[in-house]
Design a protein around this motif. Structure first.
Motif, mmCIF file in Angstrom:
data_model
loop_
_atom_site.group_PDB
_atom_site.id
_atom_site.type_symbol
_atom_site.label_atom_id
_atom_site.label_comp_id
_atom_site.label_asym_id
_atom_site.label_seq_id
_atom_site.Cartn_x
_atom_site.Cartn_y
_atom_site.Cartn_z
ATOM 1 N N ASP A 131 -12.731 12.718 23.546
ATOM 2 C CA ASP A 131 -11.898 11.671 22.959
ATOM 3 C C ASP A 131 -11.516 12.064 21.532
ATOM 4 N N PRO A 132 -10.300 11.777 21.098
ATOM 5 C CA PRO A 132 -9.894 12.118 19.728
ATOM 6 C C PRO A 132 -10.790 11.486 18.669
ATOM 7 N N LYS A 133 -11.267 10.252 18.918
ATOM 8 C CA LYS A 133 -12.157 9.620 17.947
ATOM 9 C C LYS A 133 -13.480 10.385 17.807
ATOM 10 N N THR A 134 -13.978 10.888 18.945
ATOM 11 C CA THR A 134 -15.208 11.672 18.903
ATOM 12 C C THR A 134 -15.003 12.960 18.119
ATOM 13 N N VAL A 135 -13.846 13.612 18.359
ATOM 14 C CA VAL A 135 -13.551 14.849 17.632
ATOM 15 C C VAL A 135 -13.470 14.565 16.133
ATOM 16 N N LYS A 136 -12.797 13.465 15.765
ATOM 17 C CA LYS A 136 -12.657 13.137 14.356
ATOM 18 C C LYS A 136 -14.020 12.862 13.712
ATOM 19 N N ARG A 137 -14.903 12.108 14.424
ATOM 20 C CA ARG A 137 -16.226 11.795 13.847
ATOM 21 C C ARG A 137 -17.068 13.049 13.673
ATOM 22 N N TYR A 138 -17.066 13.959 14.666
ATOM 23 C CA TYR A 138 -17.851 15.179 14.575
ATOM 24 C C TYR A 138 -17.372 16.051 13.430
ATOM 25 N N VAL A 139 -16.049 16.149 13.274
ATOM 26 C CA VAL A 139 -15.496 16.995 12.203
ATOM 27 C C VAL A 139 -15.852 16.429 10.836
ATOM 28 N N GLU A 140 -15.772 15.097 10.677
ATOM 29 C CA GLU A 140 -16.127 14.483 9.398
ATOM 30 C C GLU A 140 -17.607 14.681 9.070
#
Length: 491
Positions: A23-32
């Protein structure tokens, strides 16, 4: 890692989500989280009901030195308005205790013992023998890991020195230092934290060439080797529900079990050193000091010589000793209301051989078990038949019944004994020695020594019943004939 690889390749969240299937939200949280240097798998701590009370819990743990119980802390928190569960309180208290101990944990330096330097000893409560309390003397030679366990009746100074002497002779020499705790038999007092040694234990150590040292009070960890020996000995030798060991019938049985246990455990490879203690002892004996020939007699008591009647004299009173100590030296001492007799065993070790209640002149203390060959005391001794002529040899050669007949006939005043002996030899030649010997034994039992008694008994045995069925006249048997034959009269 696939998410990070896709993001590093595309540098966009949506493209990385399409490539990794996340999910894009998961990708964003992991990257942050990666940019902040955090672990994506760690969750942020959520606020808890007990958070406002953590400082108070830490205060209680500090004041009690980590001794406060979680249930006590929970009751205090409830009174202060806490509405959480006892489990949350228990976790918080355990965490506070762990943090308190972390900065106060005792540190150790590895102890590397040298051969011939240290011997540790301690006492452990042993099993009860005949309802009486016993103790286990436990010693541990530090370098070779050799163990010695000796059962005793008490922990007095004389017993301590006796066990120390036996231990040193069992290991084959004396080490430089002997370490134990601060019992009254070793440390008589403490002045400003300095242990004051008992004068006699200092003299005993000087006699054997050892320096007696004691550990810090209430600090058994400084002699952990002998503490482990005490724990193992009690687990194997004291009857419990865990080892299913039966009770000991005597003190000698307990002493034998202790010696067997020592041989077994010293022949087993030690887990820490990887060596066999019995084999290592042979190496360590080269560094031990030579022992004096005699034990330290000041604490063992006064020396005595055992008389021919297996007794010693102490304060004008006779006390008996077990067999095997005639003309040997023993040591006696008074412990409370008892007189303890100590002697040297076959292997050179000292061992307690007898214990009597202290008596006064005119009342000797003689134990029946010390005289197994005189079960009835000092009674009249019956002479043993010793044949000197051919006729006597022939008669006594018939069997044990003949010996018993002669032993009983003489004191009974029987007449013409030699003629009766000759006739018994003639009957044995005709009828057999076994039958005549049986008849002679019966005659001795019944006290029949007349001229015709022996032939009559032989005829009776031949015609009627065996010896086991012999009926003796007593109150339960009557010579009066029965009336069974009159029952048929008139029918």
């Amino acid at each position: 890692m696939k998410i990070f690889e896709a993001y590093d390749l595309t540098k966009t969240v949506h493209s990385a989500a399409q490539l990794s299937g996340a999910d894009p939200k998961t990708v964003k949280r992991y990257v942050e989280l990666r940019q902040l240097g955090l672990n994506p798998y760690e969750r942020a701590a959520r606020p808890k009901l007990i958070d406002p009370f953590l400082e108070k819990i830490e205060e209680w743990v500090e004041a009690s030195k980590a001794k406060i119980r979680a249930d006590v802390a929970h009751d205090k928190l409830v009174a202060m308005g806490y509405r959480g569960s006892p489990r949350s309180t228990r976790r918080a208290v355990n965490a506070a205790k762990a943090a308190w101990r972390a900065g106060r944990r005792r540190t150790y330096r590895p102890w590397i013992p040298e051969p011939g330097m240290w011997l540790q000893f301690d006492w452990g409560e042993g099993p009860r023998v005949g309802g009486r309390r016993t103790w286990l003397w436990c010693a541990w030679l530090a370098w070779s890991k050799f163990r010695v366990v000796i059962p005793v009746w008490d922990c007095t100074l004389g017993t301590l020195v006796s066990c120390l002497d036996s231990t040193l002779r069992r290991i084959g020499g004396a080490p430089t230092y002997v370490l134990t705790d601060n019992a009254k038999t070793v440390t008589s007092d403490h002045v400003a934290g300095i242990a004051v040694r008992h004068p006699q234990i200092v003299a005993a150590g000087r006699y054997y060439g050892c320096t007696v040292e004691t550990c810090v009070p209430y600090d058994p960890e400084s002699k952990g080797g002998v503490e482990a020996t005490v724990r193992l000995a009690k687990a194997d030798l004291v009857p419990t529900e865990a080892n299913l060991r039966s009770e000991y019938g005597s003190f000698a049985e307990l002493a034998e079990q202790c010696r067997t246990w020592c041989e077994k455990i010293n022949a087993r490879r030690h887990r820490g050193s990887g060596q066999v203690p019995a084999e290592q002892l042979l190496i360590e004996q080269q560094a031990l000091h030579v022992l004096p020939a005699e034990p330290f007699a000041l604490a063992l008591g006064e020396q005595r010589i055992v008389y021919d009647d297996q007794t010693i004299s102490f304060a004008s009173v006779r006390y008996s000793t077990p067999p095997g100590h005639i003309d040997t030296k023993v040591w006696v001492r008074v412990v409370g209301e008892e007189l303890v007799i100590t002697a040297r065993a076959v292997g050179g070790e000292l061992a307690e051989i007898a214990r009597h209640r202290v008596s006064v002149p005119g009342n000797p203390q003689i134990l029946t078990q010390h005289y197994p060959h005189h079960p009835n005391g000092r009674s009249v001794h019956q002479p043993k038949p010793r044949p000197r002529s051919e006729a006597e040899v022939a008669f006594l050669g018939i069997g044990p019944g003949a010996k018993r007949w002669l032993t009983e006939a003489g004191p009974a005043g029987a007449v013409r004994i030699r003629a009766k002996m000759a006739r018994a030899v003639e009957l044995a030649a005709v009828l057999g020695a076994e039958r005549v010997d049986e008849a002679l034994g019966l005659a001795a039992i019944a006290g029949r020594f007349a001229d015709d008694d022996l032939p009559a008994i032989v005829d009776h045995l031949s015609d009627h019943r065996a010896v086991g069925e012999l009926v003796r006249a007593d109150e339960t048997h009557s010579a009066q004939p029965g009336t069974a034959s009159w029952q048929a009269l008139g029918q």
